[in-house]
Scaffold this motif. Structure first.
Motif, PDB file in Angstrom:
ATOM      1  N   ARG A 486       0.756  -1.428  -0.137  1.00 47.54           N
ATOM      2  CA  ARG A 486       0.060   0.380  -0.785  1.00 47.54           C
ATOM      3  C   ARG A 486       0.870   0.905  -0.344  1.00 47.54           C
ATOM      4  NH1 ARG A 486      -4.598  -1.800   4.245  1.00 47.54           N
ATOM      5  NH2 ARG A 486      -4.580   1.025   4.433  1.00 47.54           N
ATOM      6  N   TRP A 487       1.554   1.436  -0.756  1.00 47.88           N
ATOM      7  CA  TRP A 487       2.504   2.469  -1.193  1.00 47.88           C
ATOM      8  C   TRP A 487       2.169   3.874  -1.770  1.00 47.88           C
ATOM      9  CZ3 TRP A 487       6.981   0.730   0.133  1.00 47.88           C
ATOM     10  CH2 TRP A 487       7.103  -0.657  -0.416  1.00 47.88           C
ATOM     11  N   GLU A 488       0.461   3.634  -1.506  1.00 54.02           N
ATOM     12  CA  GLU A 488       0.605   5.191  -1.537  1.00 54.02           C
ATOM     13  C   GLU A 488      -0.097   6.036  -0.366  1.00 54.02           C
ATOM     14  OE1 GLU A 488      -1.057   8.944  -2.304  1.00 54.02           O
ATOM     15  OE2 GLU A 488      -0.533   7.134  -3.959  1.00 54.02           O
ATOM     16  N   ASP A 489       0.267   4.850   0.572  1.00 53.99           N
ATOM     17  CA  ASP A 489      -0.480   5.238   1.973  1.00 53.99           C
ATOM     18  C   ASP A 489       0.752   5.248   2.748  1.00 53.99           C
ATOM     19  OD1 ASP A 489      -3.162   4.721   2.708  1.00 53.99           O
ATOM     20  OD2 ASP A 489      -3.277   2.677   2.110  1.00 53.99           O
ATOM     21  N   VAL A 490       1.299   4.737   2.315  1.00 51.18           N
ATOM     22  CA  VAL A 490       3.242   4.844   2.740  1.00 51.18           C
ATOM     23  C   VAL A 490       3.823   6.210   2.690  1.00 51.18           C
ATOM     24  CG1 VAL A 490       6.091   4.841   2.773  1.00 51.18           C
ATOM     25  CG2 VAL A 490       4.355   2.480   3.196  1.00 51.18           C
ATOM     26  N   ARG A 491       2.724   6.860   1.584  1.00 44.03           N
ATOM     27  CA  ARG A 491       3.745   7.932   1.088  1.00 44.03           C
ATOM     28  C   ARG A 491       2.496   8.863   2.274  1.00 44.03           C
ATOM     29  NH1 ARG A 491       4.902   5.849  -3.509  1.00 44.03           N
ATOM     30  NH2 ARG A 491       2.746   5.345  -4.270  1.00 44.03           N
ATOM     31  N   SER A 492       1.091   8.680   2.001  1.00 40.63           N
ATOM     32  CA  SER A 492       0.431   9.594   3.063  1.00 40.63           C
ATOM     33  C   SER A 492       0.627  10.049   4.426  1.00 40.63           C
ATOM     34  CB  SER A 492      -1.127   9.223   2.790  1.00 40.63           C
ATOM     35  OG  SER A 492      -1.337   9.264   1.281  1.00 40.63           O
ATOM     36  N   LEU A 493       1.500   8.594   5.278  1.00 38.91           N
ATOM     37  CA  LEU A 493       2.210   8.633   6.004  1.00 38.91           C
ATOM     38  C   LEU A 493       3.361   9.772   6.499  1.00 38.91           C
ATOM     39  CD1 LEU A 493       1.972   5.169   8.049  1.00 38.91           C
ATOM     40  CD2 LEU A 493       0.938   7.164   8.489  1.00 38.91           C
ATOM     41  N   ARG A 494       4.253   9.612   4.895  1.00 38.01           N
ATOM     42  CA  ARG A 494       5.170  10.151   5.190  1.00 38.01           C
ATOM     43  C   ARG A 494       5.262  12.188   5.128  1.00 38.01           C
ATOM     44  NH1 ARG A 494       8.919   6.904   1.045  1.00 38.01           N
ATOM     45  NH2 ARG A 494       9.392   5.436   2.895  1.00 38.01           N
ATOM     46  N   GLU A 495       4.334  12.466   4.154  1.00 31.97           N
ATOM     47  CA  GLU A 495       4.185  13.819   4.456  1.00 31.97           C
ATOM     48  C   GLU A 495       3.157  14.235   5.515  1.00 31.97           C
ATOM     49  OE1 GLU A 495       0.671  13.529   1.572  1.00 31.97           O
ATOM     50  OE2 GLU A 495       2.205  13.297  -0.817  1.00 31.97           O
ATOM     51  N   LEU A 496       1.895  13.434   6.030  1.00 30.94           N
ATOM     52  CA  LEU A 496       2.370  13.695   7.606  1.00 30.94           C
ATOM     53  C   LEU A 496       2.750  13.667   8.760  1.00 30.94           C
ATOM     54  CD1 LEU A 496      -0.384  13.770   9.682  1.00 30.94           C
ATOM     55  CD2 LEU A 496      -0.797  11.698  10.209  1.00 30.94           C
ATOM     56  N   MET A 497       3.917  12.998   8.666  1.00 31.89           N
ATOM     57  CA  MET A 497       5.394  13.393   9.128  1.00 31.89           C
ATOM     58  C   MET A 497       6.168  14.454   9.168  1.00 31.89           C
ATOM     59  SD  MET A 497       6.981   9.075   9.543  1.00 31.89           S
ATOM     60  CE  MET A 497       8.056   9.878  10.669  1.00 31.89           C
ATOM     61  N   SER A 498       5.715  15.045   7.923  1.00 29.82           N
ATOM     62  CA  SER A 498       6.613  16.183   7.201  1.00 29.82           C
ATOM     63  C   SER A 498       5.941  17.338   7.435  1.00 29.82           C
ATOM     64  CB  SER A 498       6.567  16.206   5.786  1.00 29.82           C
ATOM     65  OG  SER A 498       7.391  17.452   5.354  1.00 29.82           O
ATOM     66  N   GLU A 499       4.568  17.043   7.561  1.00 28.56           N
ATOM     67  CA  GLU A 499       3.646  18.374   8.490  1.00 28.56           C
ATOM     68  C   GLU A 499       3.773  18.796   9.937  1.00 28.56           C
ATOM     69  OE1 GLU A 499       0.086  17.620   7.205  1.00 28.56           O
ATOM     70  OE2 GLU A 499      -0.050  17.767   5.102  1.00 28.56           O
ATOM     71  N   LYS A 500       3.590  17.360  10.880  1.00 23.40           N
ATOM     72  CA  LYS A 500       3.749  17.703  11.803  1.00 23.40           C
ATOM     73  C   LYS A 500       5.430  17.719  12.193  1.00 23.40           C
ATOM     74  CE  LYS A 500      -0.174  14.657  13.103  1.00 23.40           C
ATOM     75  NZ  LYS A 500      -1.024  16.184  13.448  1.00 23.40           N
ATOM     76  N   ALA A 501       6.206  17.771  11.494  1.00 26.55           N
ATOM     77  CA  ALA A 501       7.765  18.434  11.908  1.00 26.55           C
ATOM     78  C   ALA A 501       8.288  16.761  12.519  1.00 26.55           C
ATOM     79  CB  ALA A 501       7.790  19.498  12.634  1.00 26.55           C
ATOM     80  N   VAL A 502       7.684  15.408  12.402  1.00 22.93           N
ATOM     81  CA  VAL A 502       8.360  14.336  13.304  1.00 22.93           C
ATOM     82  C   VAL A 502       9.712  13.802  12.416  1.00 22.93           C
ATOM     83  CG1 VAL A 502       7.998  12.308  14.184  1.00 22.93           C
ATOM     84  CG2 VAL A 502       5.810  13.715  13.930  1.00 22.93           C
ATOM     85  N   THR A 503      10.819  13.540  13.062  1.00 28.17           N
ATOM     86  CA  THR A 503      11.741  13.325  12.891  1.00 28.17           C
ATOM     87  C   THR A 503      12.001  11.611  13.449  1.00 28.17           C
ATOM     88  OG1 THR A 503      12.940  14.064  14.203  1.00 28.17           O
ATOM     89  CG2 THR A 503      12.888  15.091  11.773  1.00 28.17           C
ATOM     90  N   LYS A 504      12.285  10.304  12.478  1.00 24.95           N
ATOM     91  CA  LYS A 504      12.157   9.453  13.010  1.00 24.95           C
ATOM     92  C   LYS A 504      14.016   9.266  13.359  1.00 24.95           C
ATOM     93  CE  LYS A 504      13.169   4.603  11.357  1.00 24.95           C
ATOM     94  NZ  LYS A 504      14.897   5.077  11.782  1.00 24.95           N
ATOM     95  N   GLU A 505      14.125   8.089  14.336  1.00 28.67           N
ATOM     96  CA  GLU A 505      15.121   8.500  14.801  1.00 28.67           C
ATOM     97  C   GLU A 505      16.089   7.209  14.485  1.00 28.67           C
ATOM     98  OE1 GLU A 505      17.742   6.525  19.018  1.00 28.67           O
ATOM     99  OE2 GLU A 505      15.212   6.074  18.888  1.00 28.67           O
ATOM    100  N   PRO A 506      17.640   7.998  13.726  1.00 25.14           N
ATOM    101  CA  PRO A 506      18.263   7.119  12.220  1.00 25.14           C
ATOM    102  C   PRO A 506      19.158   6.343  13.941  1.00 25.14           C
ATOM    103  CG  PRO A 506      19.569   9.415  13.341  1.00 25.14           C
ATOM    104  CD  PRO A 506      18.115   9.417  13.867  1.00 25.14           C
ATOM    105  N   GLY A 507      18.698   5.267  12.455  1.00 25.52           N
ATOM    106  CA  GLY A 507      19.402   4.008  13.108  1.00 25.52           C
ATOM    107  C   GLY A 507      20.852   3.986  13.381  1.00 25.52           C
ATOM    108  N   ARG A 508      21.629   3.136  14.702  1.00 26.95           N
ATOM    109  CA  ARG A 508      22.997   2.730  14.125  1.00 26.95           C
ATOM    110  C   ARG A 508      23.658   1.851  15.113  1.00 26.95           C
ATOM    111  NH1 ARG A 508      25.091   5.121  19.119  1.00 26.95           N
ATOM    112  NH2 ARG A 508      23.292   5.854  21.194  1.00 26.95           N
TER     113      ARG A 508
END
Length: 640
Positions: A486-508
């Motif tokens: 469901r790639w369209e939903d994946v893209r929508s989620l990324r846009e939502l994260m961008s709108e809310k300025a939510v950043t993923k903790e980088p894996g290390r």
């Protein structure tokens, strides 16, 4: 006799007036020549009751020296009834104690956990000095009554009494919680005005306050400005870094202070071990353990508990259990540390056996943390039936510990890991608590693993309402959508994260080689040996594909072709760290890799094949647990 006739032990607080009337009716107080030295003799011979009788005999002739001698002994012994009799005698004989004796009464009542009586003494003092105020503020602070301590401090300032260094050092310990930092900053300004900033006790309390408020830079600034440092201030700043998860900074500061000649106590070592636990730096941990042994410190249970925790988090349960078995005294924290260690390593049966042993010992009662460790151990060990039995025993009241919301969360996690997603969902609905993020989170993870998109979507929406700033929920839901195509939903989620300025903790991921920590990020090109590392990863891929390895492309959250997905997978930080470990260690030596997030399915499979093809033991410690892999078989049983 006096102490049998008047029994204060079952009296409510603030009933002095009725007690004193009884005291007056029962006794006619004769007058004898005072003999202060007699009190010292009686007290030195351990005859407190005889000293009290002598006090009655002297009646109105009692002097400061006699009261002081007896009251100090009552403070020392925390002798509540005897101390109350001394106070009663002062009142019935109309003795007007000086400020010092009234302050000793405050200290006495505080030591005996009678804070109401201590405060009454303070409030009734015709004059107070800074020691009197500080004694009561300290009593509140030490017992966790932060608001009362701060309120009294303000009242002290309004009275015109200027605080001293001990007052500031004491009240700063009450600057905790949501408003603690603001209160602490205001007190810091008073400290600067009063020229107490250079006081080592005040400085230590200041940096501790800033560190506990998460303001480690401010804490470090206070530390660096101290004209002199003692073991308390050094330990406070190291502990501050460790408690905030800044493990490398804590370790580096400890090394620097060691070079500068810092003396360490058991609290210092315990703080450093906390940092080393986070880094899983086993070689450094062994060095600190050797320091402890050479220092010939007493067997402090706090330090031994830290060693148990450090070794288990560094993957060496044998050392942990050896320390545990050799302890002269074990607290419930000792048992909990060992239980949690077994649980993190997926050793469910060991958790259950140790828990049984704990109950048979019968000298330490399990607490809520014990049951969390047992339930979590059963969850990680695939022992859902035994875990549910333990929980049912808690609910029935047999265990003497009532289940709290965290225990319900463990059951949700246990059912979810076992693939019983629907049952876990129904369990949440039947809970006597309103579900929190800690409840929904494990279920969302289980939905991702077991590909339950319907429940996963519902759970994720609840989580996004509760904690919209938590990037992890977005990532897991993206994983779920990606696995379902469901790639369209994946893209929508990324846009939502961008709108809310939510950043993923980088894996290390990181690995310790020759007492040096090497850290890698996804597709990392910053390591000085990057070309060698990437070449090694490609070599590993060729050989393990020949052995049957197939990349799990569902772990890639990008809508790209399969070749690109495979390339993205090869850049995962744990693969880079594993490849570097194989380059930098002799053949046959185990490789230990740590990761700050949960290891993905593909990297887990990759490590299993590497272990089999290269005949290496590989240990992977992620955010949740340990994976010990030997001969291509993981201790988790592919169940995590």
């Amino acid at each position: 006799m006096l102490w049998k006739i008047i029994d204060f032990s079952h009296q409510p607080k603030h009933v002095f007036s009725s007690i004193f009337n009884t005291f007056t009716r029962q006794f006619t107080l004769p007058s004898f020549p005072p003999n202060p030295s007699k009190f010292k003799t009686l007290i030195s011979n351990g005859q407190l009751k005889q000293a009290l009788l002598e006090m009655v005999n002297q009646g109105r002739e009692m002097k400061f020296e006699g009261y002081d001698t007896i009251l100090n002994e009552c403070v020392k012994q925390r002798a509540i009834r005897e101390g109350q009799r001394v106070h009663a005698h002062m009142i019935t004989t109309h003795y007007l104690p000086p400020v010092y004796l009234r302050t000793r009464l405050i200290v006495f009542y505080a030591k005996c956990e009678c804070l109401g009586d201590a405060r009454q003494v303070l409030d009734e003092m015709p004059e107070k000095n800074v020691v009197s105020w500080t004694a009561m503020i300290s009593a509140y602070s030490q017992r966790g009554y932060a608001s009362e301590a701060l309120s009294l401090f303000v009242k002290m300032l309004r009275s015109g009494t200027m605080p001293n260094g001990f007052t500031f050092a004491t009240v700063l310990t009450s600057c905790t919680g949501a408003l603690g930092f603001n209160h602490g900053r205001q007190i810091h300004s008073l400290i600067i005005k009063g020229i107490f900033e250079s006081n080592i006790y005040v400085g230590s309390s200041l940096l501790d306050m800033y560190a506990k408020s998460g303001k480690i830079h401010e804490a470090r600034g206070v530390f660096e400005s101290l004209p002199e440092r003692d073991v308390v201030s050094c330990t406070a700043i190291i502990s501050g870094y460790a408690q905030l998860g800044l493990d490398e900074e804590a370790l580096e500061l400890f090394r620097r202070l060691q070079r500068e000649g810092m003396a360490s106590n058991f609290v210092t070592y315990a703080s450093v071990l906390t940092a080393l636990s986070g880094l899983a730096a086993i070689d450094h941990g062994k060095q600190v353990h050797s320091h402890v042994l050479r220092s010939e410190l007493p067997s402090y249970v706090v330090l031994e508990n830290s060693l148990i925790d450090m070794y288990s988090k560094c993957g060496n349960l044998t050392y942990s259990r050896r320390i545990f078995d050799n302890m002269s005294e074990r607290t419930v924290i000792s048992w909990n540390a060992m239980l949690a260690g077994y649980g993190k390593h997926g050793m469910g049966p060991a958790v259950v056996d140790l828990f049984k042993f704990m109950r048979e010992e019968n000298n330490v009662k399990p607490d809520r943390i014990t049951f969390l460790a047992v339930l979590s151990g059963c969850s990680h060990g695939g022992m859902e039936d035994r875990g549910l039995e333990v929980f049912d025993e808690m609910v029935s009241g047999k265990e003497g510990v009532e289940p709290e919301i965290e225990h319900y969360g463990c059951v949700v996690d246990l059912l979810g890991r076992a693939g019983q997603v629907e049952k876990a969902f129904e369990f949440i609905k039947s809970m006597p608590f309103e579900p929190t993020a800690a409840i929904w989170g494990p279920l969302l993870g289980a939905c991702r693993v077991h590909q339950n998109v319907d429940i996963g979507e519902h759970v994720a929406n609840r989580l996004l309402e509760i904690e919209p700033e938590n990037a992890g929920n977005y990532v897991i839901l993206s994983n779920l959508y990606a696995s379902a195509g469901r790639w369209e939903d994946v893209r929508s989620l990324r846009e939502l994260m961008s709108e809310k300025a939510v950043t993923k903790e980088p894996g290390r991921s990181w690995i310790e080689l020759n007492q040096t920590l090497h850290t890698f990020h996804a597709s990392d090109r910053s390591h000085p040996r990057k070309e060698e590392v990437f070449a090694k990863v490609r070599e590993l891929l060729v050989k393990i594909k020949e052995a049957g390895y197939v990349p799990d492309l569902s772990c890639v959250l990008h809508d790209v072709d399969e070749e690109q997905k495979e390339k993205i997978l090869l850049g995962h930080s744990e693969k880079l760290a594993l490849a570097f470990g194989l380059i930098g260690t002799p053949e046959g030596k185990p490789v230990l890799v740590m990761k700050n997030l949960r290891i993905c399915v593909d990297c887990h499979n990759f490590a299993k094949f590497v272990s089999k093809v290269y005949s290496r033991e590989v240990s992977l410690r992620d955010k949740n647990r340990f994976h010990h892999i030997a001969g291509g078989i993981c201790s988790c049983g592919d169940y995590w």
